[in-house]
Design a protein around this motif. Structure first.
Motif, PDB file in Angstrom:
ATOM      1  N   ASP A  60      76.307  67.166  17.246  1.00 42.30           N
ATOM      2  CA  ASP A  60      77.043  67.381  15.993  1.00 42.30           C
ATOM      3  C   ASP A  60      78.150  66.368  15.700  1.00 42.30           C
ATOM      4  O   ASP A  60      78.159  65.789  14.632  1.00 42.30           O
ATOM      5  CB  ASP A  60      77.557  68.822  15.880  1.00 42.30           C
ATOM      6  CG  ASP A  60      78.230  69.313  17.151  1.00 42.30           C
ATOM      7  OD1 ASP A  60      78.382  68.514  18.093  1.00 42.30           O
ATOM      8  OD2 ASP A  60      78.599  70.498  17.194  1.00 42.30           O
ATOM      9  N   ASP A  61      79.071  66.086  16.631  1.00 41.23           N
ATOM     10  CA  ASP A  61      80.173  65.211  16.217  1.00 41.23           C
ATOM     11  C   ASP A  61      80.668  64.211  17.261  1.00 41.23           C
ATOM     12  O   ASP A  61      81.722  63.599  17.070  1.00 41.23           O
ATOM     13  CB  ASP A  61      81.338  66.032  15.681  1.00 41.23           C
ATOM     14  CG  ASP A  61      81.798  67.064  16.690  1.00 41.23           C
ATOM     15  OD1 ASP A  61      81.448  66.936  17.871  1.00 41.23           O
ATOM     16  OD2 ASP A  61      82.513  68.002  16.292  1.00 41.23           O
ATOM     17  N   ALA A  62      79.947  64.048  18.348  1.00 36.72           N
ATOM     18  CA  ALA A  62      80.232  63.001  19.357  1.00 36.72           C
ATOM     19  C   ALA A  62      81.546  63.178  20.103  1.00 36.72           C
ATOM     20  O   ALA A  62      81.985  62.271  20.805  1.00 36.72           O
ATOM     21  CB  ALA A  62      80.175  61.598  18.740  1.00 36.72           C
ATOM     22  N   VAL A  95      76.523  60.942  17.122  1.00 32.95           N
ATOM     23  CA  VAL A  95      76.641  61.449  15.756  1.00 32.95           C
ATOM     24  C   VAL A  95      78.110  61.439  15.354  1.00 32.95           C
ATOM     25  O   VAL A  95      78.926  62.150  15.928  1.00 32.95           O
ATOM     26  CB  VAL A  95      76.087  62.892  15.670  1.00 32.95           C
ATOM     27  CG1 VAL A  95      76.185  63.397  14.239  1.00 32.95           C
ATOM     28  CG2 VAL A  95      74.649  62.944  16.175  1.00 32.95           C
ATOM     29  N   SER A  96      78.442  60.607  14.388  1.00 29.42           N
ATOM     30  CA  SER A  96      79.830  60.500  13.957  1.00 29.42           C
ATOM     31  C   SER A  96      80.035  61.163  12.617  1.00 29.42           C
ATOM     32  O   SER A  96      79.262  60.960  11.679  1.00 29.42           O
ATOM     33  CB  SER A  96      80.219  59.022  13.858  1.00 29.42           C
ATOM     34  OG  SER A  96      81.408  58.900  13.113  1.00 29.42           O
ATOM     35  N   THR A  97      81.095  61.943  12.536  1.00 30.82           N
ATOM     36  CA  THR A  97      81.460  62.547  11.255  1.00 30.82           C
ATOM     37  C   THR A  97      81.852  61.462  10.257  1.00 30.82           C
ATOM     38  O   THR A  97      81.587  61.575   9.073  1.00 30.82           O
ATOM     39  CB  THR A  97      82.644  63.517  11.462  1.00 30.82           C
ATOM     40  OG1 THR A  97      83.575  62.914  12.366  1.00 30.82           O
ATOM     41  CG2 THR A  97      82.175  64.823  12.052  1.00 30.82           C
ATOM     42  N   GLY A  98      82.489  60.408  10.762  1.00 28.72           N
ATOM     43  CA  GLY A  98      83.021  59.364   9.888  1.00 28.72           C
ATOM     44  C   GLY A  98      82.012  58.327   9.433  1.00 28.72           C
ATOM     45  O   GLY A  98      81.977  57.957   8.267  1.00 28.72           O
ATOM     46  N   SER A 113      88.727  66.457  15.077  1.00 26.42           N
ATOM     47  CA  SER A 113      87.986  65.348  14.495  1.00 26.42           C
ATOM     48  C   SER A 113      88.800  64.098  14.782  1.00 26.42           C
ATOM     49  O   SER A 113      90.000  64.145  14.964  1.00 26.42           O
ATOM     50  CB  SER A 113      87.802  65.548  13.000  1.00 26.42           C
ATOM     51  OG  SER A 113      89.039  65.540  12.367  1.00 26.42           O
ATOM     52  N   HIS A 114      88.142  62.985  14.810  1.00 22.06           N
ATOM     53  CA  HIS A 114      88.778  61.822  15.376  1.00 22.06           C
ATOM     54  C   HIS A 114      88.066  60.605  14.829  1.00 22.06           C
ATOM     55  O   HIS A 114      86.857  60.549  14.824  1.00 22.06           O
ATOM     56  CB  HIS A 114      88.592  61.901  16.896  1.00 22.06           C
ATOM     57  CG  HIS A 114      89.413  60.926  17.667  1.00 22.06           C
ATOM     58  ND1 HIS A 114      89.097  59.595  17.754  1.00 22.06           N
ATOM     59  CD2 HIS A 114      90.520  61.112  18.415  1.00 22.06           C
ATOM     60  CE1 HIS A 114      89.999  59.003  18.532  1.00 22.06           C
ATOM     61  NE2 HIS A 114      90.865  59.894  18.931  1.00 22.06           N
ATOM     62  N   GLU A 115      88.836  59.642  14.396  1.00 21.09           N
ATOM     63  CA  GLU A 115      88.224  58.357  14.070  1.00 21.09           C
ATOM     64  C   GLU A 115      88.012  57.632  15.386  1.00 21.09           C
ATOM     65  O   GLU A 115      88.949  57.459  16.158  1.00 21.09           O
ATOM     66  CB  GLU A 115      89.158  57.551  13.160  1.00 21.09           C
ATOM     67  CG  GLU A 115      88.876  57.785  11.686  1.00 21.09           C
ATOM     68  CD  GLU A 115      87.394  57.636  11.339  1.00 21.09           C
ATOM     69  OE1 GLU A 115      86.840  56.540  11.535  1.00 21.09           O
ATOM     70  OE2 GLU A 115      86.780  58.622  10.891  1.00 21.09           O
ATOM     71  N   PRO A 116      86.782  57.272  15.686  1.00 19.84           N
ATOM     72  CA  PRO A 116      86.554  56.676  16.996  1.00 19.84           C
ATOM     73  C   PRO A 116      87.362  55.393  17.181  1.00 19.84           C
ATOM     74  O   PRO A 116      87.494  54.592  16.267  1.00 19.84           O
ATOM     75  CB  PRO A 116      85.064  56.384  17.021  1.00 19.84           C
ATOM     76  CG  PRO A 116      84.602  56.481  15.616  1.00 19.84           C
ATOM     77  CD  PRO A 116      85.558  57.376  14.893  1.00 19.84           C
ATOM     78  N   ASN A 117      87.888  55.269  18.379  1.00 17.27           N
ATOM     79  CA  ASN A 117      88.617  54.071  18.758  1.00 17.27           C
ATOM     80  C   ASN A 117      87.588  52.979  19.062  1.00 17.27           C
ATOM     81  O   ASN A 117      86.775  53.142  19.955  1.00 17.27           O
ATOM     82  CB  ASN A 117      89.447  54.412  20.001  1.00 17.27           C
ATOM     83  CG  ASN A 117      90.341  53.283  20.443  1.00 17.27           C
ATOM     84  OD1 ASN A 117      90.295  52.206  19.872  1.00 17.27           O
ATOM     85  ND2 ASN A 117      91.145  53.541  21.450  1.00 17.27           N
TER      86      ASN A 117
HETATM   87 MO   LIG Z   1      83.386  60.998  15.593  1.00 14.13          MO
END
Ligand SMILES: [Mo]
Ligand SMILES: Nc1nc2c(c(=O)[nH]1)N[C@H]1C(S)=C(S)[C@@H](COP(=O)(O)O)O[C@H]1N2
Length: 155
Positions: free
Chosen positions: A140-142, A55-58, A11-15
């Motif tokens: 699901d999570d990009a 689709v972002s988890t954050g 999982s990653h906070e998008p830059n």
């Molecule tokens: Mo993400």
């Protein structure tokens, strides 16, 4: 797989910021490095893929977008139609993903993974990810929607 492998699922906070201004990238085969620009990409046959979601988890989902670009399979085969099994798509900020050739061959042409250079009928900006990998089947999570592609490494 090591914990800090940029290609491992995570999982990653998008830059939000492009790592550089220059959208040039390289296509790398064993022992061969082919420098490519977005102009090169635009000269190859492009497809438009509608109904794409990021689709972002954050911070939720954005879209639908219509992305246009060169199918990844065609891009690789145009430069080396030889035997390969795997392609790694890596950004200049160290984010990336792997796609198998079999996986790409199994895609519906209308939902093909593309190296996108346009969004909603206009050129994509660098801030938007130019050039950006779009994997339409991922909902699901990009983690496969790699912005600022710097290296396409074929194995
Ligand atoms: Mo993400
Ligand atoms: N190069 C790069 N691509 C990336 C990321 C990133 O940090 N760097 N984050 C990913 C994640 S986790 C998300 S949610 C989406 C966000 O895309 P957006 O900025 O278009 O909303 O980009 C994906 N692609």
């Amino acid at each position: 797989m090591s914990h800090d492998d940029p290609l491992a699922p995570h999982s990653h906070e998008p830059n939000p910021e492009p790592p550089s201004a220059d959208p040039a990238f390289t296509l790398e085969f064993r022992g061969r490095v082919i420098p490519l620009t977005v102009d090169h990409l635009r000269q190859l046959p492009s497809v438009a893929i509608d109904n794409c979601f990021i689709v972002s988890t954050g911070h939720g989902t954005s879209g639908p977008f219509s992305f246009a670009g060169v199918p990844l399979l065609a891009l690789v085969d145009a430069h080396d139609p030889g035997e390969w099994t795997l392609v790694e798509v890596i950004s200049a900020d160290g984010f990336g993903t792997r796609l198998g050739r079999a996986e790409l061959l199994a895609e519906q042409p209308a939902r093909a993974s593309i190296l996108a250079h346009a969004i909603d009928g206009r050129p994509m900006t660098r801030a938007e990810g130019l050039a950006r990998l779009i994997v339409p089947s991922e909902r699901d999570d990009a983690l496969k929607q790699v912005k600022w592609v710097a290296t396409v490494r074929v194995k």
